[in-house]
Motif scaffolding. Sequence first.
Motif, PDB file in Angstrom:
ATOM      1  N   ARG A   1       9.953  15.917  53.735  1.00 13.70           N
ATOM      2  CA  ARG A   1       9.857  14.839  53.813  1.00 13.70           C
ATOM      3  C   ARG A   1      11.328  14.613  54.898  1.00 13.70           C
ATOM      4  O   ARG A   1      12.320  13.626  54.530  1.00 13.70           O
ATOM      5  CB  ARG A   1       9.831  13.856  52.122  1.00 13.70           C
ATOM      6  CG  ARG A   1       9.445  14.113  51.932  1.00 13.70           C
ATOM      7  CD  ARG A   1       7.923  13.862  51.578  1.00 13.70           C
ATOM      8  NE  ARG A   1       7.673  11.906  51.876  1.00 13.70           N
ATOM      9  CZ  ARG A   1       7.525  10.997  51.185  1.00 13.70           C
ATOM     10  NH1 ARG A   1       7.752  11.258  49.440  1.00 13.70           N
ATOM     11  NH2 ARG A   1       7.761  10.081  51.668  1.00 13.70           N
TER      12      ARG A   1
ATOM     13  N   ALA B   1      11.590  12.870  57.308  1.00 15.42           N
ATOM     14  CA  ALA B   1      12.185  11.025  57.412  1.00 15.42           C
ATOM     15  C   ALA B   1      13.204  10.330  56.569  1.00 15.42           C
ATOM     16  O   ALA B   1      13.779   9.937  56.423  1.00 15.42           O
ATOM     17  CB  ALA B   1      10.589  10.505  57.890  1.00 15.42           C
ATOM     18  N   LEU B   2      12.563  10.723  55.124  1.00 12.31           N
ATOM     19  CA  LEU B   2      12.920   9.766  54.392  1.00 12.31           C
ATOM     20  C   LEU B   2      14.235  10.682  54.152  1.00 12.31           C
ATOM     21  O   LEU B   2      15.150  10.255  53.457  1.00 12.31           O
ATOM     22  CB  LEU B   2      11.942  10.493  53.038  1.00 12.31           C
ATOM     23  CG  LEU B   2      12.620   9.192  51.225  1.00 12.31           C
ATOM     24  CD1 LEU B   2      12.031   8.197  51.992  1.00 12.31           C
ATOM     25  CD2 LEU B   2      11.230   9.652  50.642  1.00 12.31           C
TER      26      LEU B   2
ATOM     27  N   GLU C   1      15.984  12.536  56.448  1.00 13.21           N
ATOM     28  CA  GLU C   1      17.560  12.272  57.027  1.00 13.21           C
ATOM     29  C   GLU C   1      17.883   9.890  56.648  1.00 13.21           C
ATOM     30  O   GLU C   1      19.105  10.225  57.009  1.00 13.21           O
ATOM     31  CB  GLU C   1      16.510  11.850  58.357  1.00 13.21           C
ATOM     32  CG  GLU C   1      17.225  10.915  59.743  1.00 13.21           C
ATOM     33  CD  GLU C   1      17.027  11.344  60.747  1.00 13.21           C
ATOM     34  OE1 GLU C   1      17.423  11.058  61.564  1.00 13.21           O
ATOM     35  OE2 GLU C   1      15.778  12.325  61.350  1.00 13.21           O
ATOM     36  N   ARG C   2      17.668   9.507  55.770  1.00 16.95           N
ATOM     37  CA  ARG C   2      17.868   8.206  55.321  1.00 16.95           C
ATOM     38  C   ARG C   2      18.476   8.217  54.192  1.00 16.95           C
ATOM     39  O   ARG C   2      19.353   7.147  54.153  1.00 16.95           O
ATOM     40  CB  ARG C   2      16.804   6.837  55.460  1.00 16.95           C
ATOM     41  CG  ARG C   2      15.963   6.486  56.410  1.00 16.95           C
ATOM     42  CD  ARG C   2      14.649   5.557  56.343  1.00 16.95           C
ATOM     43  NE  ARG C   2      15.448   4.557  55.031  1.00 16.95           N
ATOM     44  CZ  ARG C   2      14.213   4.025  55.401  1.00 16.95           C
ATOM     45  NH1 ARG C   2      13.029   4.312  54.853  1.00 16.95           N
ATOM     46  NH2 ARG C   2      14.723   2.897  54.464  1.00 16.95           N
ATOM     47  N   PHE C   3      18.394   9.315  52.963  1.00 17.31           N
ATOM     48  CA  PHE C   3      18.616   9.361  51.898  1.00 17.31           C
ATOM     49  C   PHE C   3      19.620  10.012  51.431  1.00 17.31           C
ATOM     50  O   PHE C   3      19.909  10.077  50.860  1.00 17.31           O
ATOM     51  CB  PHE C   3      17.891   8.723  50.981  1.00 17.31           C
ATOM     52  CG  PHE C   3      17.314   7.724  51.149  1.00 17.31           C
ATOM     53  CD1 PHE C   3      17.372   6.583  50.690  1.00 17.31           C
ATOM     54  CD2 PHE C   3      15.590   7.420  51.481  1.00 17.31           C
ATOM     55  CE1 PHE C   3      17.187   5.214  50.942  1.00 17.31           C
ATOM     56  CE2 PHE C   3      14.652   6.435  51.610  1.00 17.31           C
ATOM     57  CZ  PHE C   3      15.893   4.708  51.643  1.00 17.31           C
ATOM     58  N   THR C   4      19.289  10.938  52.191  1.00 15.64           N
ATOM     59  CA  THR C   4      20.319  12.676  51.471  1.00 15.64           C
ATOM     60  C   THR C   4      21.931  11.893  51.497  1.00 15.64           C
ATOM     61  O   THR C   4      22.658  12.607  50.484  1.00 15.64           O
ATOM     62  CB  THR C   4      20.151  13.498  52.829  1.00 15.64           C
ATOM     63  OG1 THR C   4      18.474  14.400  52.524  1.00 15.64           O
ATOM     64  CG2 THR C   4      20.886  14.784  51.786  1.00 15.64           C
TER      65      THR C   4
ATOM     66  N   ALA D   1      23.490   9.259  51.571  1.00 15.95           N
ATOM     67  CA  ALA D   1      23.883   7.999  50.721  1.00 15.95           C
ATOM     68  C   ALA D   1      23.787   8.830  49.640  1.00 15.95           C
ATOM     69  O   ALA D   1      24.824   8.215  48.223  1.00 15.95           O
ATOM     70  CB  ALA D   1      22.634   6.975  51.225  1.00 15.95           C
TER      71      ALA D   1
END
Length: 109
Positions: free
Chosen positions: A75, A77-78, A80-83, A85
């Motif tokens: 995933r 896109a997901l 890139e946003r949350f890893t 954090a």
Amino acid sequence: EALAQGLGSVPPSARAAMAVAAIAGVAFGALEARRRAARFLPSAAALGLAFVIPASVSLMIFAGALLAWLFAALRPALAERFTLAAAAGMITGESLVGVAAAIMGLAGA
């Protein structure tokens, strides 16, 4: 001890290990200049930390990096946003638990 008394105070096996590490560091540095080889080289900082921190922590860093890589492969896109954090949250949570455990140890709990 080695700074105060010189390399003579360091065991021979440790001196040999330092020589091997120095040669490996030079080799990694030379290989980093080649774009194709640099992709497959380990992170110098991570490799250095692996020799300083306990093995259990090194294994958990590896497991986290492997999970992050799999997440990014499945995933992107997901990931890139949350890893980042999620990793920061886990590090913070572990630190807070460590502080709480230390306080409980001082309190005799």
